[in-house]
Design an enzyme around this catalytic site. Structure first.
Site, mmCIF file in Angstrom:
data_model
loop_
_atom_site.group_PDB
_atom_site.id
_atom_site.type_symbol
_atom_site.label_atom_id
_atom_site.label_comp_id
_atom_site.label_asym_id
_atom_site.label_seq_id
_atom_site.Cartn_x
_atom_site.Cartn_y
_atom_site.Cartn_z
ATOM 1 N N ASP A 1 -2.050 -6.950 -5.245
ATOM 2 C CA ASP A 1 -3.341 -6.975 -4.228
ATOM 3 C C ASP A 1 -3.420 -7.904 -3.266
ATOM 4 O OD1 ASP A 1 -5.897 -7.321 -3.662
ATOM 5 O OD2 ASP A 1 -6.729 -7.386 -5.192
ATOM 6 N N ASN B 1 1.180 -3.070 5.293
ATOM 7 C CA ASN B 1 0.708 -1.499 5.122
ATOM 8 C C ASN B 1 -0.972 -1.403 4.372
ATOM 9 O OD1 ASN B 1 0.280 1.706 5.549
ATOM 10 N ND2 ASN B 1 0.902 1.184 3.677
ATOM 11 N N GLY C 1 0.412 -1.272 -0.041
ATOM 12 C CA GLY C 1 -0.314 -0.044 0.197
ATOM 13 C C GLY C 1 0.174 1.132 -0.213
ATOM 14 N N TYR D 1 -14.774 -1.933 9.804
ATOM 15 C CA TYR D 1 -13.129 -1.739 9.879
ATOM 16 C C TYR D 1 -12.852 -2.007 11.520
ATOM 17 C CZ TYR D 1 -9.502 1.225 9.592
ATOM 18 O OH TYR D 1 -8.093 1.800 9.679
ATOM 19 N N THR E 1 -5.841 9.732 14.065
ATOM 20 C CA THR E 1 -6.192 10.263 12.462
ATOM 21 C C THR E 1 -4.832 11.146 11.804
ATOM 22 O OG1 THR E 1 -7.989 10.553 14.048
ATOM 23 C CG2 THR E 1 -8.736 11.645 12.662
ATOM 24 N N ILE E 2 -4.864 10.760 10.712
ATOM 25 C CA ILE E 2 -3.710 11.262 9.977
ATOM 26 C C ILE E 2 -4.250 11.468 9.115
ATOM 27 C CG2 ILE E 2 -2.004 9.989 8.842
ATOM 28 C CD1 ILE E 2 -1.336 9.521 11.860
ATOM 29 N N LYS F 1 -9.483 -4.883 12.482
ATOM 30 C CA LYS F 1 -8.029 -3.708 12.802
ATOM 31 C C LYS F 1 -8.379 -4.524 14.254
ATOM 32 C CE LYS F 1 -6.821 -1.529 9.353
ATOM 33 N NZ LYS F 1 -5.144 -2.287 8.959
ATOM 34 N N ILE G 1 -0.359 6.827 4.254
ATOM 35 C CA ILE G 1 0.655 6.712 5.050
ATOM 36 C C ILE G 1 1.793 5.683 5.147
ATOM 37 C CG2 ILE G 1 0.821 4.994 7.272
ATOM 38 C CD1 ILE G 1 -1.641 6.471 8.013
ATOM 39 N N SER H 1 -4.843 -0.034 13.892
ATOM 40 C CA SER H 1 -5.425 1.475 14.010
ATOM 41 C C SER H 1 -6.247 1.583 15.161
ATOM 42 C CB SER H 1 -6.992 1.334 12.963
ATOM 43 O OG SER H 1 -7.645 2.106 13.301
HETATM 44 P P1 NAD Z 1 -4.485 5.416 1.785
HETATM 45 O O1 NAD Z 1 -5.876 5.164 0.782
HETATM 46 O O2 NAD Z 1 -4.378 6.601 0.964
HETATM 47 O O3 NAD Z 1 -3.596 4.474 1.391
HETATM 48 C C1 NAD Z 1 -3.828 2.904 1.141
HETATM 49 C C2 NAD Z 1 -2.968 2.229 0.183
HETATM 50 O O4 NAD Z 1 -3.408 0.691 -0.195
HETATM 51 C C3 NAD Z 1 -3.458 3.012 -1.852
HETATM 52 O O5 NAD Z 1 -2.253 3.403 -2.034
HETATM 53 C C4 NAD Z 1 -4.076 1.590 -2.309
HETATM 54 O O6 NAD Z 1 -4.108 1.645 -3.638
HETATM 55 C C5 NAD Z 1 -3.586 0.533 -1.178
HETATM 56 N N1 NAD Z 1 -4.566 -0.871 -1.386
HETATM 57 C C6 NAD Z 1 -5.748 -1.152 -0.896
HETATM 58 N N2 NAD Z 1 -6.455 -1.337 -1.368
HETATM 59 C C7 NAD Z 1 -5.347 -2.444 -1.531
HETATM 60 C C8 NAD Z 1 -5.080 -4.032 -2.049
HETATM 61 N N3 NAD Z 1 -5.887 -4.827 -1.849
HETATM 62 N N4 NAD Z 1 -3.149 -4.662 -2.238
HETATM 63 C C9 NAD Z 1 -2.416 -3.607 -1.822
HETATM 64 N N5 NAD Z 1 -2.523 -2.257 -1.548
HETATM 65 C C10 NAD Z 1 -3.303 -1.551 -2.025
HETATM 66 O O7 NAD Z 1 -4.691 4.711 3.154
HETATM 67 P P2 NAD Z 1 -4.287 5.283 4.478
HETATM 68 O O8 NAD Z 1 -4.748 6.578 5.349
HETATM 69 O O9 NAD Z 1 -2.124 5.652 3.858
HETATM 70 O O10 NAD Z 1 -4.197 4.308 5.200
HETATM 71 C C11 NAD Z 1 -3.091 2.651 5.317
HETATM 72 C C12 NAD Z 1 -2.930 1.896 5.906
HETATM 73 O O11 NAD Z 1 -3.223 3.319 7.835
HETATM 74 C C13 NAD Z 1 -4.129 1.506 6.339
HETATM 75 O O12 NAD Z 1 -4.216 0.239 6.825
HETATM 76 C C14 NAD Z 1 -5.345 2.193 6.884
HETATM 77 O O13 NAD Z 1 -6.347 1.166 7.638
HETATM 78 C C15 NAD Z 1 -4.777 2.454 8.272
HETATM 79 N N6 NAD Z 1 -4.884 3.363 8.890
HETATM 80 C C16 NAD Z 1 -5.377 5.180 8.759
HETATM 81 C C17 NAD Z 1 -5.567 5.331 9.468
HETATM 82 C C18 NAD Z 1 -5.717 7.201 9.147
HETATM 83 O O14 NAD Z 1 -6.789 8.276 9.645
HETATM 84 N N7 NAD Z 1 -5.370 7.590 8.012
HETATM 85 C C19 NAD Z 1 -5.935 5.267 10.640
HETATM 86 C C20 NAD Z 1 -5.396 4.157 11.210
HETATM 87 C C21 NAD Z 1 -4.568 3.538 10.556
#
Ligand code: NAD
Length: 255
Positions: A68, A94, A14, A160, A192-193, A164, A19, A147
């Site tokens: 994927d 991630n 990802g 979700y 919250t990012i 997690k 992130i 998360s």
């Molecule tokens: P984002 O949507 O900005 O990035 C996620 C990336 O994962 C994308 O590039 C997407 O193409 C890729 N992705 C989606 N499905 C996929 C798959 N099946 N195989 C491979 N790649 C795949 O999201 P983010 O905010 O950067 O989140 C990244 C991680 O952090 C996630 O696991 C999310 O649950 C976790 N998270 C995010 C937050 C937040 O506030 N943003 C908070 C807690 C946890």
């Protein structure tokens, strides 16, 4: 910035966006030997250049590998791609997706996809990396993306949060299974990012402002702040740390 990840081969799933992208860039900034960037698409969801371009600019070896994570064959091929670099030392599982469901309204399709990416994909990634680490006799580090929603339940994202919460337990169980081989497994639990996921997931962007106001530090987190936590867990600076879920949430769950 530092040599915390000197000589380490790092894989981040990802990693095109948000992130994951920040983690991959942090790994390169902290001295990684090579960073494999993996995702379903090469371009960042938020726009901009591919993550590999940023890493190349830092003079670090890199490669994009399309995978994927919900497909085990894709994940196995991703790990194989680390072999020419000497095998993976730090695996960052991630990739993840979210959907607002408010508990009573989880469609079967949305539920199955969430579990396939967030749970199956995380386990496939960790196990494939562990197999290669063991085969190479490496005492690696595996970091799973959980998360804060996997530590306290969030009613607006029940499926979700469930996925997690599973990731937090997965880190503990894998830490137990792989500890005797010297392989550490930890989770990071972001609050919250500020990413594309947060800004665009239906019904979640509005809630983010409420989270910001309740957060002791009174701001959203930056993706690079999760990158910093992952660098620490991936490095030998955390050599006696395994099985934890490291909250990086500006203090939100403390109050
Ligand atoms: P984002 O949507 O900005 O990035 C996620 C990336 O994962 C994308 O590039 C997407 O193409 C890729 N992705 C989606 N499905 C996929 C798959 N099946 N195989 C491979 N790649 C795949 O999201 P983010 O905010 O950067 O989140 C990244 C991680 O952090 C996630 O696991 C999310 O649950 C976790 N998270 C995010 C937050 C937040 O506030 N943003 C908070 C807690 C946890």
């Amino acid at each position: 910035m530092s040599n915390l990840l000197k000589d380490k081969v790092v894989i981040v799933t990802g990693a095109a966006s948000g992130i994951g992208r920040a983690i991959a860039i942090s790994a390169a900034q902290h001295g990684a030997k090579a960073v494999l960037v993996s995702d379903i698409a090469e371009l960042p969801r938020e726009g901009g250049t591919p993550t590999t371009h940023e890493i190349e600019a830092l003079g670090v070896a890199t490669r994009f590998v399309r995978a994927d994570v919900s497909r085990k064959a894709d994940v196995d091929a991703l790990i194989d791609a680390a072999a020419p670099f000497g095998g993976v030392d730090v695996m960052v599982a991630n990739a993840g997706i979210t959907a607002r469901d408010d508990g009573a309204d989880v469609s079967e399709e949305s539920y199955r996809r969430l579990m396939a990416v967030n749970l199956d994909g995380t386990l496939f990634s960790a196990q494939a990396a562990a197999r290669q680490m063991k085969a190479n006799g490496k005492e690696g580090s595996i970091v799973l993306m959980a998360s804060m929603g996997g530590i306290v339940g969030a009613g607006m994202t029940v499926a979700y949060s469930t996925s997690k919460g599973g990731v937090v337990l997965m880190a503990k169980a894998l830490a137990d299974a792989l500890g005797p081989d010297g392989i550490r497994v930890n989770a990071v639990a972001p609050g919250t990012i500020d990413t594309h996921l947060l800004r665009t997931a239906a019904g979640i962007a509005d809630a983010a402002e409420g989270f910001r106001q309740r957060t002791p530090l009174r701001r959203l987190g930056k993706p690079s702040e999760i990158g910093d936590a992952v660098v620490w867990l991936g490095s030998d600076m955390s050599s006696y740390v395994t099985g934890i879920a490291l909250l990086v949430d500006g203090g939100l769950l403390a109050v």
